[in-house]
Design a protein around this motif. Structure first.
Motif, PDB file in Angstrom:
ATOM      1  N   VAL A 116      53.706  29.120  35.174  1.00 37.45           N
ATOM      2  CA  VAL A 116      52.754  30.188  34.909  1.00 37.45           C
ATOM      3  C   VAL A 116      53.006  31.097  33.583  1.00 37.45           C
ATOM      4  N   ILE A 117      52.048  31.131  32.657  1.00 37.59           N
ATOM      5  CA  ILE A 117      51.808  32.201  31.455  1.00 37.59           C
ATOM      6  C   ILE A 117      50.975  33.224  31.991  1.00 37.59           C
ATOM      7  N   HIS A 118      51.488  34.445  31.993  1.00 34.53           N
ATOM      8  CA  HIS A 118      50.536  35.511  32.440  1.00 34.53           C
ATOM      9  C   HIS A 118      50.632  36.611  31.165  1.00 34.53           C
ATOM     10  N   GLY A 119      49.589  36.968  31.004  1.00 32.36           N
ATOM     11  CA  GLY A 119      49.643  38.122  29.623  1.00 32.36           C
ATOM     12  C   GLY A 119      50.346  37.581  28.540  1.00 32.36           C
ATOM     13  N   GLY A 120      50.189  36.224  28.305  1.00 32.36           N
ATOM     14  CA  GLY A 120      50.978  35.820  27.144  1.00 32.36           C
ATOM     15  C   GLY A 120      52.291  35.583  27.331  1.00 32.36           C
ATOM     16  N   ARG A 121      53.005  35.920  28.513  1.00 32.86           N
ATOM     17  CA  ARG A 121      54.471  35.657  28.713  1.00 32.86           C
ATOM     18  C   ARG A 121      54.811  34.630  29.648  1.00 32.86           C
ATOM     19  N   PRO A 122      55.825  33.884  29.644  1.00 39.27           N
ATOM     20  CA  PRO A 122      56.124  32.829  30.698  1.00 39.27           C
ATOM     21  C   PRO A 122      56.706  33.834  31.923  1.00 39.27           C
ATOM     22  N   ALA A 123      56.741  33.078  33.103  1.00 41.12           N
ATOM     23  CA  ALA A 123      57.414  33.587  34.217  1.00 41.12           C
ATOM     24  C   ALA A 123      58.811  33.338  34.169  1.00 41.12           C
TER      25      ALA A 123
END
Lengths: 427, 679
Positions: free
Chosen positions: B297-304
């Motif tokens: 998952v990339i959320h808000g442009g950042r990977p988890a």
């Protein structure tokens, strides 16, 4: 492709007479004196347009009533329609008026696509977002394919064969931009139409003349398209108005209208009569210009418009040569090693006076500001909702645009070149 | 020296992508993996790519390799003969593991055996307390006796894990000195050097795993470097790590555990680039290979990111991109379980023998065979890999193994395989989204891997995602991600402290110290001579809780209130609530150091000037064969919209567009599939 336009600046007497007819030609209330070289975004407004809009727009009645004011409103609208047809070289028929070219694009493509099953709409990377997106959205909505003709990176224009290669018996409509508002690349509209007709006679060909209209003569009937659309504000009139001429077969396609209206009536509701009167003022102006530049002066309005547009092309070609190649010791745009011109380097063939360029290592927003500080109004096209697809096809994310009009002078071009030279000079 | 080549070794294929740093030209190639020696396929692939494209080996500046050697060593239990030395009384920590039950309702469930057999787990007297003080000095004579035993046992590597060594490593360091003298040539790994965190089981397990895979990885890399040298290629490849960064072969040979689960990280890195290029903040990356389905998952442009994971049930605590993997891919075998239900995977036909239709001896019907039977894959195509597939054999396998036994038609059975494998993939996506507080509807599905784009449309529909993005080169997307990765090292340390009582300056100093250590390992120099950037994270929890949440700490002065707010926001997103008034505790301080490197540009997409529609074939959709247009992917000009149903073929994959969908080509050349708006 038509022959290159001749180059001929307006005479020293005519040039000021032309400029005198426009509002804010020499400066605006905010920045003062400046060179306005952002004509692709919208032309200057004729003083006569402002006056006609005020005069007719203020009349206290709608058309179709039995009183003198109403009759004048009706006359202005009819005269406006006739002048649109004159300007476009369109036969008597349906003239569509809308608020914008974008609105026309959606309505015309919707009419062409409606009821088709499994067909396709053909547009191009050079198309303005109004047509490009309308084709994509309507294709998705109606289960059609949107095919996109690639632009020619070397010329910044559209090759007729690239369009023709995409059409087939299932093509519902083809959109063709007459001139790019980014690269200035001019499409050979007649060649595109002929090739498309040969392969897909059923396809509706819709030309977007929003950019071209102020730079050269339109021959809508002669070039064989089903619709020719342009925005009035791009050709010295008021914003909020776009016009199109429609072929009989396109006008007959199902479209939104009141039930009791004639099938070929495409206008929706009460239109602003001032907008029609304003456009008549534009055609009046062109007739005046034609009379100043043609000898002998043609007798009819279409002939005068044609003479005016030829004179405009010749003047802009001369300005374009100056801008690209420089003059009087000032280096032209092409002379700067850090400058990349995106599109046709020839100042006449296959292009209009709109130039997209970038400067290595210089963000376009900053450049536009720096030109502004030096009294030169430009604009940058960035990868936004309007230009992203075309810029991506050109392989860039942003460009600076300099665009000329016939009221611009060699001195204004020199102001641009001087500012460019200063900006690129080593610190 | 203008070419960079990324090589991603998968279970079935080895993918190669090359980019010319001068002109942005992109090349790709695919060869069958050689599981007996992955380097063989790597060298063959590079040689073939160079020969095909006229690239001189001397023109290759950089090789970046995503290796599965360490992973396979654990999965197949083919690592080194490893011993583990620990504090007296704690011999069975690796065996007992944690008290949670991996399978809640399985009364016969057994924990996975540690990679070190119990007879090679040895105790020595020593004890360091939680505050770092020495309660019992290291018993050197006991260690000497252990060394004698291990010498006799011919161990290849030794892991040392003492209690509380993350606070005071003195005894582990002393043990290494003694082991070096007593067992020369045997690799020694100290737990505090692998991770410096509280939790002896996780630390010991990670340390043991490193010892277990390190000799194998080291041997592989040494051999690979030799093969590369012999082929006239750069002999110092960079190796992808699980955290999405790369490291030198030398560091990977020492800290091999950091490459475990690195295989899918390249895809996430490439997904990050795609997200940035297309202005999307929320992306789910899903890699459908031959054997596995990896989702992140990339959320808000950042990977988890995660710092706690496991491999084969064994704790693995190294910083990594949070990737969930299930055994579902093109090679997954369709089978009927004891209850008569149709299943798909996790067992795979792998590279050898592969699906039945490959004609390499496979007899079990796979997902790829099912896609072929349904017409989604072409039996013969100049595109789609240019490989002829045996449709008749695939049909026969589906018929004999499944359809006849389930009393279904061949197409129905094949569709069943697809539905079942899609369900397994969907569950994996839900695990990382719904179960972690993310609404899939807010995400785009970036689907790649050779088998991915055949499944993306259905996966997005089943999970409620609005759109599917098929990158330009989905078959080698992970390998492309290798080209984009940066040199990165991380350093974590447990630092238990109430957040409210923390001195921000002291916390900043902790970050700085950890960053300096990571920078040294990175080769940036302790003085930061090479330009690098530092990202800071904290693992926090409510006091008294066990599990932590990671929050980013922006550069500049640390605002503890902002950190707390971030923690509460993360808690609320994940669990739906938080306790604003409850005290928060710092558990781990985490510094990530990335070396500044010139960015690899995304190559421009330039379509070929030829008609895109290349034919039509029947495809089994919605219960019947439907005539379906087939398009050539690389003839699609950006902006093209294709109405479904449609098949879009390219050399490395095939994309299926469902009847009620349309596919649009974006300016970067990505295919974007969306459902048709209702009229």
């Amino acid at each position: 492709m038509s022959d290159p336009a001749p180059e001929k600046l307006f005479s020293p007497a005519l040039q000021p007479a032309v400029r005198e007819r426009f509002l804010h030609a020499d400066g605006d209330p905010f920045t003062g004196p400046r060179a306005y070289l952002e004509n692709a975004g919208g032309g200057l407004t004729l003083k006569a347009v402002f006056a006609a809009d005020q005069r007719v727009g203020a009349l206290p009645d709608n058309a179709g009533r039995d009183n003198p004011a109403s009759r004048e409103v009706g006359r202005a609208i009819q005269a406006g329609r006739a002048d649109v047809a004159t300007f476009l070289g369109a036969p008597a028929g349906t003239i569509l008026s809308e608020q914008s070219t974008t609105a026309c694009a959606f309505r015309l493509l919707e009419a062409a696509a409606l009821g088709r099953r499994g067909g396709n709409l053909v547009c191009s990377q050079l198309d303005h977002a109004s047509f490009y997106d309308a084709a994509g959205i309507l294709a998705a909505r109606h289960g059609l394919e949107r095919r996109v003709a690639p632009l020619n990176r070397a010329t910044g224009a559209l090759d007729p064969d690239a369009v023709a290669a995409l059409v087939d018996a299932d093509t519902a409509a083809v959109t063709v931009i007459h001139a790019s508002n980014i690269t200035g690349g001019r499409t050979d509209l007649a060649a595109v139409a002929a090739r498309v007709r040969a392969r897909a006679p059923q396809a509706m060909i819709i030309a977007d003349g929003a950019q071209h209209a102020q730079h050269g003569l339109v021959d809508a009937a002669g070039c064989g398209v089903d619709a020719y659309v342009f925005s009035a504000y791009k050709i010295f009139s008021k914003p909020g108005f776009a016009f199109a001429c429609l072929s009989e077969r396109l006008a007959a396609r199902p479209h939104a209208q009141l039930a009791g209206k004639a099938a070929a009536d495409w206008d929706l509701g009460t239109r602003d009569p001032g907008g029609f009167a304003a456009f008549s003022a534009v055609v009046d102006y062109l007739c005046w210009l034609g009379a100043q530049t043609a000898a002998p002066a043609p007798a009819d309005r279409r002939g005068l418009v044609a003479a005016a547009m030829h004179a405009i092309e010749a003047h802009e070609a001369a300005l374009s040569r100056r801008l690209l190649h420089g003059a009087d010791g000032l280096p032209g745009l092409l002379a700067h090693a850090r400058v990349t011109l995106h599109g046709q380097r020839d100042h006449r063939a296959g292009r209009e006076a709109v130039f997209a360029f970038s400067v290595a290592g210089a963000p376009t927003g900053r450049l536009v500001q720096e030109f502004g500080r030096r009294g030169v109004i430009l604009h940058d096209r960035v990868s936004d909702a309007y230009s992203g697809h075309t810029l991506a096809a050109l392989g860039v994310r942003e460009v600076v645009r300099v665009s000329l009009a016939h009221y611009n002078t060699p001195a204004e071009v020199d102001a641009f070149l001087r500012a460019l030279r200063d900006l690129l000079a080593p610190a | 020296m203008t070419w960079r080549i990324g090589i991603d070794t998968g279970g079935t294929f080895t993918d190669l992508v090359g980019i010319n740093s001068a002109d942005g030209r992109l090349l790709f190639h695919k060869v069958h993996s050689t599981p007996h020696d992955p380097g063989e396929a790597l060298c063959t692939g590079v040689r073939q790519l160079c020969a095909r494209e006229g690239v001189a080996p001397a023109a290759i500046a950089l090789l970046i390799h995503g290796s599965t050697v360490a992973t396979n060593a654990v999965l197949e239990r083919k690592g080194a003969r490893t011993a583990f030395i620990t504090t007296a009384g704690f011999r069975d920590v690796l065996v007992i593991q944690r008290q949670n039950r991996p399978r809640l309702y399985d009364i016969r469930g057994r924990r996975p055996a540690p990679v070190v057999p119990r007879e090679l787990i040895c105790e020595v007297g020593e004890r360091i307390l939680g505050d770092g003080t020495v309660e019992t000095p290291l018993a050197a004579p006991e260690l000497a006796a252990v060394i004698e035993r291990l010498r006799a046992a011919r161990v290849e590597s030794v892991a040392v894990g003492f209690l509380n060594s993350y606070v005071n490593p003195a005894h582990e360091l002393a043990a290494r000195d003694q082991l070096a003298r007593g067992l020369p040539g045997v690799k020694v790994c100290l737990s505090h050097e692998v991770i410096r965190s509280q939790g002896e089981y996780e630390r010991f397990s990670t340390c043991a795993l490193n010892s277990y895979v390190q000799p194998k990885m080291q041997g592989y890399l040494d051999r690979l470097c030799g093969q590369l040298r012999a082929a006239g290629l750069p002999d110092a490849p960079f190796i992808m790590k699980s955290n999405g960064g790369m490291t030198t072969a030398a560091v990977a040979g020492e800290r091999s555990v950091e490459t475990l689960l690195s295989g899918p990280a390249g895809g996430v890195v490439a997904g990050l680039r795609l997200a940035a290029d297309t202005g999307r903040a929320n992306l789910i990356t899903a890699d459908v290979g031959g054997t596995s389905f990896d989702v992140s998952v990339i959320h808000g442009g950042r990977p988890a990111y995660a710092s706690r994971s496991e491999i084969n049930g064994l704790a693995l605590n190294v910083p990594m991109v949070d990737i969930h993997t299930v055994g579902a891919g093109g090679g997954s075998i369709g089978w009927i379980d004891a209850g008569g239900a149709l299943r798909a995977g996790p067992q795979s036909a792998g590279a050898v023998p592969g699906p039945v239709c490959y004609g390499r001896g496979g007899t079990e019907p796979t997902v790829t065979d099912a896609n072929l039977v349904l017409g989604r894959l072409a039996a013969r195509s100049n595109l789609a890999g240019g490989m002829d597939l045996d449709l008749a054999a695939a049909r026969e396998a589906v018929r004999v193994r499944l359809a006849d036994r389930l009393n279904l038609g061949v197409e129905e059975a094949a569709e069943g395989i697809i539905r079942v494998v899609n369900a397994r993939m969907t569950a994996a996506i839900r695990k990382l989204t719904v179960e972690r507080g993310h609404d899939p509807a807010q995400f785009s599905l970036c689907i790649f891997g050779g088998a991915g784009p055949l499944h993306g449309a259905e996966l997005a529909e089943e999970t409620g995602m609005a759109e599917v993005i098929v990158p330009v080169l989905p078959g080698v997307f992970s390998a492309f991600g290798l080209l984009l990765s940066e040199m990165r090292e991380e350093q974590m340390q447990t630092w238990l402290k109430p957040l409210a009582g923390t001195d921000a300056a002291e916390l900043a100093a902790r970050f700085d110290a950890l960053a300096r250590e990571a920078a040294v390992r990175l080769g940036a120099g302790a003085d930061g001579a090479r330009r690098h950037r530092v990202d800071r994270r904290l693992q926090l929890r409510f006091q008294g809780q066990s599990h932590t949440l990671a929050v980013d700490v922006p550069a500049g002065p640390i605002g503890l209130a902002a950190v707390a707010a971030q923690f509460h926001a993360a808690h609320r997103r994940l669990y739906g609530y938080t306790f604003e008034a409850d005290p928060i505790e710092i558990v781990t301080v985490w510094a990530v150091v990335t070396l500044d490197t010139p960015p690899t540009p995304t190559p421009p997409y330039v379509p070929a000037a030829r008609p895109s529609r290349i034919g039509e074939r029947p495809v089994y959709l919605e219960g019947r064969m439907v005539p379906t247009p087939v398009h050539d992917r690389f003839a699609l000009v950006p902006g093209t919209v294709i109405a479904g149903p449609a098949i879009i073929e390219q050399p490395d994959t095939t994309t299926l567009v469902l009847p009620h969908q349309h596919a649009a080509v974006d300016p970067q050349g990505n295919l974007v599939l969306r459902s048709r708006p209702r009229t």
